[in-house]
Design a protein around this motif. Structure first.
Motif, PDB file in Angstrom:
ATOM      1  N   LYS A 129       1.097  -1.073   0.079  1.00  0.00           N
ATOM      2  CA  LYS A 129       0.243  -0.112  -0.310  1.00  0.00           C
ATOM      3  C   LYS A 129       0.864   0.987  -0.232  1.00  0.00           C
ATOM      4  O   LYS A 129       1.784   1.709   1.057  1.00  0.00           O
ATOM      5  N   HIS A 165      -4.764   4.830  -2.630  1.00  0.00           N
ATOM      6  CA  HIS A 165      -6.684   4.843  -2.592  1.00  0.00           C
ATOM      7  C   HIS A 165      -6.749   6.530  -2.843  1.00  0.00           C
ATOM      8  O   HIS A 165      -5.179   7.248  -1.869  1.00  0.00           O
ATOM      9  N   SER A 203     -14.652   3.448  -6.583  1.00  0.00           N
ATOM     10  CA  SER A 203     -16.062   4.060  -7.936  1.00  0.00           C
ATOM     11  C   SER A 203     -15.904   5.128  -8.386  1.00  0.00           C
ATOM     12  O   SER A 203     -15.617   5.556  -9.717  1.00  0.00           O
ATOM     13  N   ARG A 218     -11.781  -1.681  -8.481  1.00  0.00           N
ATOM     14  CA  ARG A 218     -12.036  -1.856  -6.939  1.00  0.00           C
ATOM     15  C   ARG A 218     -13.496  -0.977  -6.896  1.00  0.00           C
ATOM     16  O   ARG A 218     -13.340   0.476  -6.369  1.00  0.00           O
TER      17      ARG A 218
HETATM   18  C1  LIG Z   1     -13.641   0.948   0.147  1.00  0.00           C
HETATM   19  C2  LIG Z   1     -12.757   0.807  -0.327  1.00  0.00           C
HETATM   20  C3  LIG Z   1     -12.973   0.977  -1.737  1.00  0.00           C
HETATM   21  C4  LIG Z   1     -13.923   1.310  -2.647  1.00  0.00           C
HETATM   22  O1  LIG Z   1     -14.907   2.329  -2.542  1.00  0.00           O
HETATM   23  P1  LIG Z   1     -15.880   2.919  -3.096  1.00  0.00           P
HETATM   24  O2  LIG Z   1     -16.464   4.744  -2.629  1.00  0.00           O
HETATM   25  O3  LIG Z   1     -17.177   2.458  -2.180  1.00  0.00           O
HETATM   26  O4  LIG Z   1     -16.454   2.364  -4.965  1.00  0.00           O
HETATM   27  C5  LIG Z   1     -11.446   1.186  -2.808  1.00  0.00           C
HETATM   28  N1  LIG Z   1     -10.632   0.324  -2.341  1.00  0.00           N
HETATM   29  C6  LIG Z   1     -10.204   0.668  -0.545  1.00  0.00           C
HETATM   30  C7  LIG Z   1      -8.745   1.699  -0.261  1.00  0.00           C
HETATM   31  C8  LIG Z   1     -10.971   1.192   0.091  1.00  0.00           C
HETATM   32  O5  LIG Z   1     -11.311   0.995   1.223  1.00  0.00           O
END
Ligand SMILES: *Cc1c(COP(=O)(O)O)cnc(C)c1O
Length: 368
Positions: A129, A165, A203, A218
């Protein structure tokens, strides 16, 4: 909490809508990324096992937030790749390895701890990560990441992925997103070795920055048909909400003007009124701040009056209704509709929280 299938109240989950949303998102992604469905927190309240079973053949993998969520899927014979998105307790890594569950390595320190605690980590699948600006978990320097990669190789673990992320993919202003993208790209360019998967998008990023989608998308909230931005940015294409919340009147009383309703006597009837009782309360995740909002009865709005109790609440009806009359809390009734977003707006929060808070006590009923 015990699921209560014999009660009037249920969350109705339309599995076909989830499948359609997945197809729709996939159809709009450039390249051929894998799609890993995010089913953490019991699939955002939709029921992880049932959702995962339904879409098993439509996605390449699943993401969850902790080891127990991953084990639950394995116990229900979900054989796809599973990625735990948070750091896990170092002592429990063997459980992941034994079940072929991929783990997130948030730091060199964590990796050293698991090596210290385990004789043999051969084959453990790891996604490294990178914190490109979210400030939650992950490594901020290429140097640390490269040390981690070397250590993974040395211990015979599988460097399966590297990911980050985004903090603001759901916002109209792209500045922070751009910054994170550059930080991540820059770090990736310094990797001593590339893993099988490099991924970064949730998303919101898939919807509004689809060019950024790497080897894996994801997909979380979008698959459940909710707009990750709330009302900040319009969806580029339609998604269908998968969850509705329905109940029935359990009781109707005619109560005279001047009487009060509920704990604390916070609501005084201004006229003789029909007051209906609905079997839902804060223990169901239907929080006390829903007082003053409304539900739908017979295609019309009915105000939630008085305090929301633990298991029940009261609504003001326009006339007498029979026990068993349908009550819609999320969903459509005639020309009226209440969305999870409407409730989020009322509570000054996000739709994610509205659906995730629906407690296990609410029975999940599946269609499609
Ligand atoms: C929850 C999460 C997602 C999905 O996020 P959404 O906004 O629901 O699509 C993707 N990556 C990580 C690391 C998350 O914690």
């Amino acid at each position: 909490m015990k699921s209560s299938p014999h009660r009037h109240t249920a969350a109705v989950i339309n599995l076909e809508n989830i499948a359609e949303n997945i197809n729709r998102v996939r159809g709009h992604l450039p390249g051929q990324p894998e799609l890993w469905a995010v089913v953490k927190a019991n699939a955002y309240g939709h029921g992880a096992v049932r959702v995962a079973r339904h879409i098993h053949d439509m996605v390449e993998g699943f993401c969850v937030s902790n080891l127990d969520e991953a084990l639950e899927l394995r116990q229900h014979l979900i054989t796809q790749p599973l990625l735990v998105l948070s750091g896990i307790v170092p002592a429990n890594v063997d459980l992941a390895r034994a079940n072929g569950i991929s783990l997130t390595c948030p730091s060199l320190e964590w990796l050293e701890l698991i090596i210290e605690e385990h004789q043999d980590l051969t084959g453990l699948k790891v996604h490294v990560k990178v914190d490109s600006g979210m400030g939650r978990i992950g490594m901020r320097s290429a140097d640390e990441v490269n040390q981690v990669i070397r250590l993974l190789d040395q211990e015979g673990m599988q460097f399966e992925g590297l990911f980050t992320h985004f903090a603001t993919a759901d916002e109209a202003n792209p500045d922070k997103f751009e910054q994170q993208r550059q930080t991540f790209d820059n770090l990736v360019s310094q990797l001593e070795r590339r893993p099988r998967y490099i991924h970064s998008t949730n998303s919101a990023a898939a919807l509004w920055h689809s060019e950024q989608v790497g080897d894996i998308e994801r997909l979380g909230i979008g698959m459940y048909g909710l707009n990750p931005s709330g009302e900040a940015i319009e969806l580029p294409y339609e998604l269908k909400p998968a969850l509705s919340l329905v109940s029935e009147l359990t009781h109707v009383s005619k109560i005279p003007k001047g009487e009060t309703v509920g704990y604390g006597a916070t609501y005084e009837l201004a006229e003789d009124s029909y007051v209906g009782t609905v079997s839902i309360g804060y223990a169901d995740g239907w929080t006390r701040d829903m007082q003053g909002f409304y539900v739908l009865v017979n295609g019309k709005k009915a105000e939630i009056i008085g305090r929301v109790s633990m298991d029940q609440m009261t609504i003001k009806l326009d006339k007498d209704y029979k026990i068993g009359t349908p009550v819609t809390l999320i969903g459509r009734d005639g020309d009226e509709e209440i969305t999870a977003q409407d409730i989020a707006n009322w509570r000054k929060t996000i739709a994610y929280e509205v659906v995730c808070l629906l407690s296990d006590r609410i029975y999940r009923k599946y269609i499609g």
